[in-house]
Design an enzyme around this catalytic site. Sequence first.
Site, PDB file in Angstrom:
ATOM      1  N   ASP A 139      -8.088  -4.999   0.042  1.00 53.62           N
ATOM      2  CA  ASP A 139      -8.608  -5.775  -1.079  1.00 53.62           C
ATOM      3  C   ASP A 139      -8.274  -7.249  -0.999  1.00 53.62           C
ATOM      4  O   ASP A 139      -8.854  -8.060  -1.714  1.00 53.62           O
ATOM      5  CB  ASP A 139      -8.069  -5.213  -2.401  1.00 53.62           C
ATOM      6  CG  ASP A 139      -8.702  -3.887  -2.717  1.00 53.62           C
ATOM      7  OD1 ASP A 139      -9.879  -3.731  -2.382  1.00 53.62           O
ATOM      8  OD2 ASP A 139      -8.028  -3.016  -3.272  1.00 53.62           O
TER       9      ASP A 139
ATOM     10  N   HIS B 174       0.858  -1.185   0.000  1.00 50.57           N
ATOM     11  CA  HIS B 174       0.000   0.000   0.000  1.00 50.57           C
ATOM     12  C   HIS B 174       0.888   1.227   0.000  1.00 50.57           C
ATOM     13  O   HIS B 174       1.952   1.213   0.608  1.00 50.57           O
ATOM     14  CB  HIS B 174      -0.904   0.011   1.243  1.00 50.57           C
ATOM     15  CG  HIS B 174      -2.054   0.946   1.092  1.00 50.57           C
ATOM     16  ND1 HIS B 174      -1.945   2.285   1.346  1.00 50.57           N
ATOM     17  CD2 HIS B 174      -3.316   0.730   0.659  1.00 50.57           C
ATOM     18  CE1 HIS B 174      -3.111   2.848   1.103  1.00 50.57           C
ATOM     19  NE2 HIS B 174      -3.958   1.941   0.675  1.00 50.57           N
TER      20      HIS B 174
END
Length: 428
Positions: free
Chosen positions: A364, A307
């Site tokens: 996700d 991320h």
Amino acid sequence: MSDKATLEYNGQKYEFPVIKGSEDELAIDIKTLRASTGGLITIDPGYKNTGSCTSAITFLDGEKGILRYRGYSIEDLAEKADFLEVAYLLIFGELPDKEQLQKFHNDIREESHVDEEMKKILDSFPKSAHPMGVLSSLTSALIAFNPSTVDVSSEAAMYHAIVRILAKFPVLVAWTLRKKKGLPLEYGDDTLGYVENIHKMMFRRPGKTYEKNEIVIEALDKLLILHGDHEQNCSTSTVRIVGSSHAGLFASLSAGISALWGPLHGGANQAVLEMLEAIQADGGDTKKYMAKAKDKNDPFRLMGFGHRVYKNFDPRARIIKKAADEVLGDLGIEDPILEIAKGLEKEALEDQYFVDRKLYPNVDFYSGIIYRALGIPTDMFTVMFALGRLPGWISQWREMRLNGEPIGRPRQIYIGENHRPFVALDAR
Ligand code: ACO
């Protein structure tokens, strides 16, 4: 701590104010850089070190794994609030009281029709069209049926535009799915909660009574809350920059949907599931795929890992992982894909490559597994993300307009050819 930063260049010193956020984050305010230095700019591809605005909506600390909307922790909101309350909080800054929430919901219900002509537009798409492309186009097409630009100096006009999109967007989401499945297009049911109504619009079979499943609705509600906002990410920055030209709210949102579509952003939830399915089809050898992810000559990346800002853990992933276990348990689903996901996660967390680069599962990695358990097709996952992110995009657009931010227009350093004489076609 100094409240000024000094830049020394060509023997000259320039001072810039250092501004401090409410959580003590610091930024050098370089608004006057170009003018005071006679043309110097900064260059920061991907904006890894660049703040584009000040914002009072979402705080996140990537090192500590903190995410808060308007000061409330994501853990509290996911457990104690519902999606509509969180949408109100994000957009208007405070949690609604009962009366405000009721009015908000009623106003949304009043606007929940979509012009019948929109069905013709939907009709012209092939069934095989990717739902994100369809959703982005339909959101854009809404402008044709709601052409007035929002008068941002009027609180009432702003409120009206907001409830209109919160009402119509779920209908478009449901129609996108129903078109794909060849089901008749439907409208909502005024007697239901916001999320339950969305679920019914998406899944009711013709001639069948819709039966509410509390576990499914609760899981969906939580997923939408977790995706509600994430400060200045790619799609949100897109919404703000498109809106900064004073393009309308719907046009700005449509651009945000396109930005979200990409596999490095919201499209990752679809990519994760496809990756897990591919690993399963290939015999379930997670080690093989770990090696591919680490091989610099192989473009394969472990989707759902890493991320831009979370460098220790993604707090949303923690909540979602727990929710995935609960939902699958409650629904009695044994999914081999979940086992592959767990295996990959364990291996990655112990692997030096991933440890060194601080790559952890992101939101996700697990959201796709829940969506799958809820019966949502893989290529609709990113559409569900967009549904959750809608209040965040709206709140960021509203803040940007109310702050009177200037048009977004970055600069560049030109590295192309210097001036050269034109060569006529015959002479080339
Ligand atoms: N698999 C393998 N290696 C990775 C991964 C991954 N998923 N993510 C990053 N790396 C490696 C890079 O190759 C790079 O290695 P290097 O330093 O040896 O060159 C290093 O880690 C840093 O990666 P960057 O791409 O520079 O990190 P950045 O912050 O720019 O990108 C991103 C973050 C785009 C999320 C990236 O980690 C990625 O592509 N992940 C997979 C896609 C994904 O899951 N996206 C969803 C994000 S969450 C969201 O949008 C809701």
